[in-house]
Structures are given as structure tokens and as C-alpha cells.
Motif scaffolding. Sequence first.
Motif, PDB file in Angstrom:
ATOM      1  N   ALA A 123       0.832  -1.209   0.000  1.00 52.36           N
ATOM      2  CA  ALA A 123       0.000   0.000   0.000  1.00 52.36           C
ATOM      3  C   ALA A 123       0.861   1.251   0.000  1.00 52.36           C
ATOM      4  CB  ALA A 123      -0.928  -0.011   1.212  1.00 52.36           C
ATOM      5  N   LEU A 124       1.952   1.230   0.767  1.00 52.66           N
ATOM      6  CA  LEU A 124       2.839   2.387   0.796  1.00 52.66           C
ATOM      7  C   LEU A 124       3.521   2.580  -0.552  1.00 52.66           C
ATOM      8  CD1 LEU A 124       4.225   4.727   2.177  1.00 52.66           C
ATOM      9  CD2 LEU A 124       5.813   3.119   3.238  1.00 52.66           C
ATOM     10  N   LEU A 125       3.985   1.492  -1.161  1.00 50.33           N
ATOM     11  CA  LEU A 125       4.602   1.588  -2.486  1.00 50.33           C
ATOM     12  C   LEU A 125       3.616   2.157  -3.507  1.00 50.33           C
ATOM     13  CD1 LEU A 125       6.563  -1.773  -2.515  1.00 50.33           C
ATOM     14  CD2 LEU A 125       7.593   0.498  -2.696  1.00 50.33           C
ATOM     15  N   GLN A 126       2.360   1.728  -3.429  1.00 46.08           N
ATOM     16  CA  GLN A 126       1.359   2.274  -4.337  1.00 46.08           C
ATOM     17  C   GLN A 126       1.192   3.769  -4.126  1.00 46.08           C
ATOM     18  OE1 GLN A 126      -2.545   0.565  -4.165  1.00 46.08           O
ATOM     19  NE2 GLN A 126      -3.406   2.046  -5.568  1.00 46.08           N
ATOM     20  N   SER A 127       1.165   4.197  -2.878  1.00 43.62           N
ATOM     21  CA  SER A 127       0.980   5.619  -2.592  1.00 43.62           C
ATOM     22  C   SER A 127       2.142   6.450  -3.119  1.00 43.62           C
ATOM     23  CB  SER A 127       0.814   5.849  -1.087  1.00 43.62           C
ATOM     24  OG  SER A 127       2.041   5.716  -0.404  1.00 43.62           O
ATOM     25  N   LEU A 128       3.299   5.808  -3.307  1.00 41.76           N
ATOM     26  CA  LEU A 128       4.467   6.484  -3.873  1.00 41.76           C
ATOM     27  C   LEU A 128       4.515   6.365  -5.394  1.00 41.76           C
ATOM     28  CD1 LEU A 128       7.169   5.297  -1.294  1.00 41.76           C
ATOM     29  CD2 LEU A 128       6.056   7.538  -1.407  1.00 41.76           C
ATOM     30  N   GLY A 129       3.510   5.743  -5.972  1.00 38.67           N
ATOM     31  CA  GLY A 129       3.455   5.587  -7.421  1.00 38.67           C
ATOM     32  C   GLY A 129       4.269   4.428  -7.941  1.00 38.67           C
ATOM     33  N   ARG A 130       4.763   3.573  -7.061  1.00 38.73           N
ATOM     34  CA  ARG A 130       5.628   2.452  -7.457  1.00 38.73           C
ATOM     35  C   ARG A 130       4.788   1.181  -7.565  1.00 38.73           C
ATOM     36  NH1 ARG A 130      10.279   3.565  -3.059  1.00 38.73           N
ATOM     37  NH2 ARG A 130      10.903   1.423  -3.602  1.00 38.73           N
ATOM     38  N   LEU A 131       3.941   1.176  -8.584  1.00 30.15           N
ATOM     39  CA  LEU A 131       2.935   0.121  -8.704  1.00 30.15           C
ATOM     40  C   LEU A 131       3.537  -1.244  -8.996  1.00 30.15           C
ATOM     41  CD1 LEU A 131      -0.208   1.451 -10.608  1.00 30.15           C
ATOM     42  CD2 LEU A 131      -0.128   0.282  -8.415  1.00 30.15           C
ATOM     43  N   ASP A 132       4.569  -1.288  -9.841  1.00 29.66           N
ATOM     44  CA  ASP A 132       5.137  -2.593 -10.184  1.00 29.66           C
ATOM     45  C   ASP A 132       5.676  -3.294  -8.942  1.00 29.66           C
ATOM     46  OD1 ASP A 132       4.491  -2.267 -12.823  1.00 29.66           O
ATOM     47  OD2 ASP A 132       6.470  -1.557 -13.438  1.00 29.66           O
ATOM     48  N   GLU A 133       6.323  -2.523  -8.064  1.00 31.92           N
ATOM     49  CA  GLU A 133       6.853  -3.108  -6.832  1.00 31.92           C
ATOM     50  C   GLU A 133       5.718  -3.527  -5.895  1.00 31.92           C
ATOM     51  OE1 GLU A 133      10.448  -0.869  -5.212  1.00 31.92           O
ATOM     52  OE2 GLU A 133       9.697   0.498  -6.758  1.00 31.92           O
TER      53      GLU A 133
END
Length: 206
Positions: free
Chosen positions: A7-17
Motif C-alpha cells: 500500500a505504501l509503495l502504491q501511494s508512492l506511485g511504485r505500482l510494479d513493486e
Amino acid sequence: MLGTSAALLQSLGRLDEALALDEAVVRRDPVNVNALFNLGYRQRMVGRLDAAIASFRTVLSLSPSNGGAHCELGVELLLKGDAQGALAEIEQETSEVWKMIGLPMAYHALGRKSESDAALAALIAKYGKDASSNIAYVYAYRGEADQAFEWLDKAVEYSFGFAEIVTENLFDNIHSDPRWLPFLRKIGKAPEQLAKIEFKVALPPQ
């Protein structure tokens, strides 16, 4: 832990990770409904619509009354161009607010303007504060940029965190609007702002 990191990675725009973490969680526990829901949601965000549809059909096979799942499945069908199928799914949604969020988009895609307007008005009347950011993307999906930005500003006023705004593809229609990047900067979500935030997480061994 992995779900929180995703969820945190998504919030940073790092969707692939984020998606890689979701996939790792589902590999470990393939009948975990929450993990499957998160996987399907982020599969939609990266445009893997068929995979997302399959994930949400699995969610519903395991948890038929899962709140939000029919609406998410409907959104994926909308993005694939199947408006009638989308409406059929959204009409089965068990969560009132998610059903009310989905209906104006489905009616819009079907060209049923008066019903879309009425459904959106009902959503605003009942959930105008709690669903302000969702109302913004309903307007964005309908191609009404002015109203979308008006509701984004309302969401800021109501102190919503916008954790998923940079990846939510229901905002795609307003990404080219000159107001989009300034809005992201205002809430600290512009690409150059997110790039400065360091966060690393290691994938578990397969």
C-alpha cells in the motif's frame, strides 16, 4: 506486513513493486480474500484488466458478499468497454456506498445520462463528504474536469489523504488537464516530490 508495504509503495506511485508484493502474498496464501482483493485492485491500476477480473471473480467465489468486489469488477469491465456487464456487476454490490459510486459511471457508459445524473446526485446527497474523492473520479470518468477538480478540492478540505490518487486510473481523463500537476504538488503527490521519498522492501524468497 507485506500488504502494508504494498500500500505504501502504491501511494508512492511504485505500482510494479507493490504488485510484486501482492503476488508474493497470494502465492503464500492463495485463498486469502484480502490479499486477492488487493492484487486485483492493483492489477487494474497497471492495466492488467483480464487478470484483475480473474482475481475479483476468485474473491467473489470465496466471499460472495464481499463489500466492494462487485463494484471493482464492474469498474474493470467498464475499462474494458463492457458497460452492460459492468452494470450487472455493480447492481449486485452489497456495499451501499460502493454501489452508489459505481452506478453513475455504468449509466454514463451506457449513454443513460439522466440516470447517471440522478445516481450521482444521490451519491452526493448521502456521501458527499465521506466519498468526496470518489465523487471526483466519477466526474473525471464522465469527462467533467471542472467538477472533478471541484471535488478534489473538497476532499482536501475534508482532510482526505489521497493515498491512491497517483495510481487511480479512473482519474486518467484529467491527467492532461493543466490543473492536474499543480493539484498533485499541492498535496505533495507530484512525481518529483514522491521521488524524494526513500522506501525499500525486499521481496520474500519464492
